[in-house]
Every structure is written in C-alpha cells, then in structure tokens.
Design an enzyme around this catalytic site. Structure first.
Site, short mmCIF file in Angstrom:
data_model
loop_
_atom_site.label_atom_id
_atom_site.label_comp_id
_atom_site.label_asym_id
_atom_site.label_seq_id
_atom_site.Cartn_x
_atom_site.Cartn_y
_atom_site.Cartn_z
CG ASN A 7 -1.93 1.11 1.23
OD1 ASN A 7 -1.87 2.00 0.38
ND2 ASN A 7 -2.85 1.06 2.17
NE ARG A 64 -6.30 1.23 -0.41
CZ ARG A 64 -6.39 2.37 0.25
NH1 ARG A 64 -5.35 2.88 0.87
NH2 ARG A 64 -7.54 3.00 0.30
CG HIS A 153 -13.52 2.26 2.76
ND1 HIS A 153 -14.36 3.12 3.45
CD2 HIS A 153 -12.26 2.62 3.09
CE1 HIS A 153 -13.64 3.96 4.17
NE2 HIS A 153 -12.35 3.68 3.96
NE ARG A 214 -11.46 11.78 3.13
CZ ARG A 214 -11.26 10.46 3.14
NH1 ARG A 214 -12.27 9.63 3.31
NH2 ARG A 214 -10.05 9.98 2.97
CD GLU A 354 -8.96 -1.68 3.67
OE1 GLU A 354 -8.56 -1.32 4.81
OE2 GLU A 354 -9.32 -0.88 2.80
#
Ligand code: ADP
Length: 368
Positions: A7, A64, A153, A214, A354
């Site tokens: 990642n 990723r 996601h 956010r 993940e």
C-alpha cells in the site's frame, strides 16, 4: 513461496508478506518518511531478508490502487498498458493514484521477473446499477468528464462480506448485507446477493457519512457561498472539507476514543460530535434497509466499527420493529455476534483485513 502486498502512500509504504499457499502472515511493516518509492523498496528488501525472503524471487506482488474508474471491475495483472490506464485516472484521484503508480514502478524495477497485480478500492462497487451511480447532472458530465459515484473501501466491504458468509454458514450469493466501514474514513455498502448495489462514498471519498476529518455529504451550495462570502479559494475549501471537518471540526479531535472520554466529562461539543456521527450512520442504515428489501446481517468494521460498542448501540437502538435487536451484554463484551435471539437481522462485528483480501485476490489470480 510468498505474496507481497503493498500500500504505497505519498511518503510511506505499508507492506505485508504472506505464504502463497496458506496465506499465513509472515511479516508486515511500515516504512515512513521515504524520499521516493525506490528508496522505500530498498529498505523493505533488507527487512524481508531477515525472514530469508528474496524480493526478486517471490511469487507475486499485489498493489492497492485507490481509483480504478469504470475500467476495472476486478483485480488486474500489471503491464505497461495497465500503468497507462491507471495514469489516465489520476484526475479522479490526484492524491492517491500517483503514489500507487510509483509503488508499482519501484516494484517492477527492484524485482523485474515478479508479476505485479493491481487491486482497486473502487472495483467491488462496479456492480452498482446506473440509477445508484449516476448523479442527477447533465449526461455530458458523465460521458465526457466521468462524473459518477464510484465508491471506495471496496476491498474491505468485500472482505467482511465473505467473512460474514462464513460466520452465517450461508453462501454469499444468498445474502443481503449492510456493511459499515467506520475508521477515519467512513463508508457504508448495500450488498445484494454478494454484489455491491450502492455505497455512500461518491466520485471521491468525500461524499456520504461524517468522517474523522471529512465532512461527508453537505449542501453543495455551501462551497460557492464560502468562496463568495468568506473569500476562500477552491483549494482552501477543498482542504477545509477534506482535512478540517467531520469529528475534528465539531469535537476538536478526530480520535473517537478521546471524544468519548471528553463526552463523559461533560464536553458538549464532544457529545454533539458523537450524536451527529451516529445519527448519520443510523439514517444510512434505514436507507439501505429499504434499498435491499430485507437484510440478513449488518456488519461493523474499521477502527471504530470494531472497537466502539457505544456507536453500535447508538446506531441500532430502538430498531426492534425492523428486526434489529442488539444484545447489550454481548455488545459490551466485544463479541462477534451482538444481536439477541429475537433479532431477524444478524449484527456482526468483523475485523477488516484489506491486505489479506489483496493477498486472496492475488492467490486466486496466480492459480487461474
Ligand atoms: P483509518 O481509517 O485511518 O485506517 P482506523 O480504522 O484505525 O483508521 O480508525 C481510527 C478510528 O478508530 C479513530 O477515531 C480511533 O479513535 C477509533 N478507535 C480505535 N479504537 C477505538 C476504541 N477502542 N473505541 C473507540 N474508538 C476507537
């Protein structure tokens, strides 16, 4: 032999390495403050050597990649053409795709004979129907400027849905699920018979639920209003909405643990932040209950979803008429199944992974 999962961020590389056959985790690490990704991969090469792993001789590397646009519905093997396609998607993910591409290039340079695979955060949501992914905007904005909901996601929502199918001992194709990934980023997904049919994040990860920093969905006119009335530039508004909003703006921190502590000692802003955060999750739950017309399980994952019984309670309480019956004792005891016998909807807390899901995709691509 092993599969390396990468990642790559703008100044860091997170890696995990698995046994290709058993998918047992051999090692994982985070290399921070790198000048470039080649340097990061050199550091990683040395760390892997401690486990007698030669990066040039592993089975595969899975990367990723945040944005796969409409082009990628599933993980794909990396070649020059694929890199060109991910590069073309940079305008849709200017903060993420460039670093992901640099990670892929550094991997190809350090281990030229090892195959690379790209796994997209958006891919799982490519099964959404047009009425869910289109915005009520002119056709041209979709056709020429690719303005639509993509969702993110995806690897996490997919992973926990597979875990839920194992836990419930029912095939994924028979299940309707609502998955909540609640970490710093927050998104929900409506999964019908194993396929994503709607998700709360949009063209970018800014849309939808309230997040750590956010804002999630707000009236879009606020942007023009702030530019006009407060003299803010578009860059300032962008930073405000992405980095200075959400829990941080309301409670003064985006760390839910400290917000819960502050609420206990009577901090009104902390209480408001938690009420807003849970309220939006609750509204989303109601929306997806009606979208799915019958739900087998609601799944909580992510740092908050996995560790905050308070949020589970605030989202689920009083929904017995919808078949959602939370068992407070099981919830406080951090159990996996937090519903009681009367519940027609299973309530599950499932840790996401993940990296493991990326390794699973790569494993199945290698054997195909
Ligand atoms: P990211 O999206 O950056 O990967 P995480 O999934 O790790 O983030 O989630 C981070 C959030 O999880 C933070 O708000 C943190 O306070 C929250 N969190 C972690 N542990 C707990 C806990 N025990 N109780 C409440 N919140 C928690």
């Amino acid at each position: 032999m092993s599969i390396l999962v990468i990642n790559a961020g703008s100044s860091s590389i997170k890696y995990s390495i698995y046994n290709t056959k058993t998918l047992q985790l051999i090692d994982h690490g985070l290399i921070e403050e790198i000048r470039d990704h080649h340097e990061g991969f050199e550091v990683m090469r040395t760390q892997l050597q401690l486990h007698n792993i030669d990066i040039t001789k592993i089975d595969a590397i899975g990367h990723r990649v945040v944005h796969g646009g409409e082009r990628f519905h599933e993980p794909a093997r990396v070649d020059d053409a694929l890199i060109r396609e991910i590069t073309a998607l940079i305008p849709l993910a200017p903060l993420h795709n460039p670093a992901n591409i640099e990670g892929i290039q550094a991997a190809r340079a350090i281990a030229p004979s090892v195959p690379n695979f790209a796994v997209f955060d958006t891919a799982f949501h490519q099964t959404m129907p047009p009425y869910a992914y289109r915005y009520p905007l002119a056709h041209d904005l979709y056709e020429s400027f690719h303005v639509r909901r993509y969702g993110f996601h995806g690897t996490s929502h997919h992973y926990v849905s597979i875990q839920a199918s194992d836990l419930l001992q029912k095939p994924i194709e028979s299940l309707n699920l609502i998955t909540f990934h609640i970490g710093n980023g927050v998104s929900a997904c409506a999964i019908q018979k194993g396929r994503s049919i709607d998700t709360s994040m949009g063209m970018t990860p800014l849309e939808g639920l309230m997040m750590g920093t956010r804002c999630g969905s707000i009236d879009p006119s606020i942007i023009g209003y702030l530019m006009h009335e407060k003299g803010m530039s578009i860059e300032e508004v962008d930073t405000l909405l992405n980095k200075k909003s959400g829990l941080l703006a309301i409670a003064g921190t985006n760390d839910l643990r400290s917000i819960i502590e502050a609420r206990k000692s009577g901090d009104a802003n902390a209480a408001l932040a938690i009420d807003m955060f849970a309220y939006r999750l609750r509204k989303q739950l109601g929306a997806y209950m009606s979208v799915l017309r019958g739900v087998d399980a609601v799944i909580f994952t992510g740092g908050i979803g996995e560790h905050s019984p308070l949020i589970h309670e605030m989202v689920c309480e009083g929904l017995e008429h919808m078949g959602i019956c939370l068992d407070r004792a099981k919830n406080s005891a951090f159990e996996t199944r937090i519903h009681d016998e009367a519940s027609t909807v299973a309530l599950l807390v499932i840790p996401t992974d993940e990296e493991r899901q990326i390794a699973l995709y790569v494993q199945s691509l290698l054997s195909a």
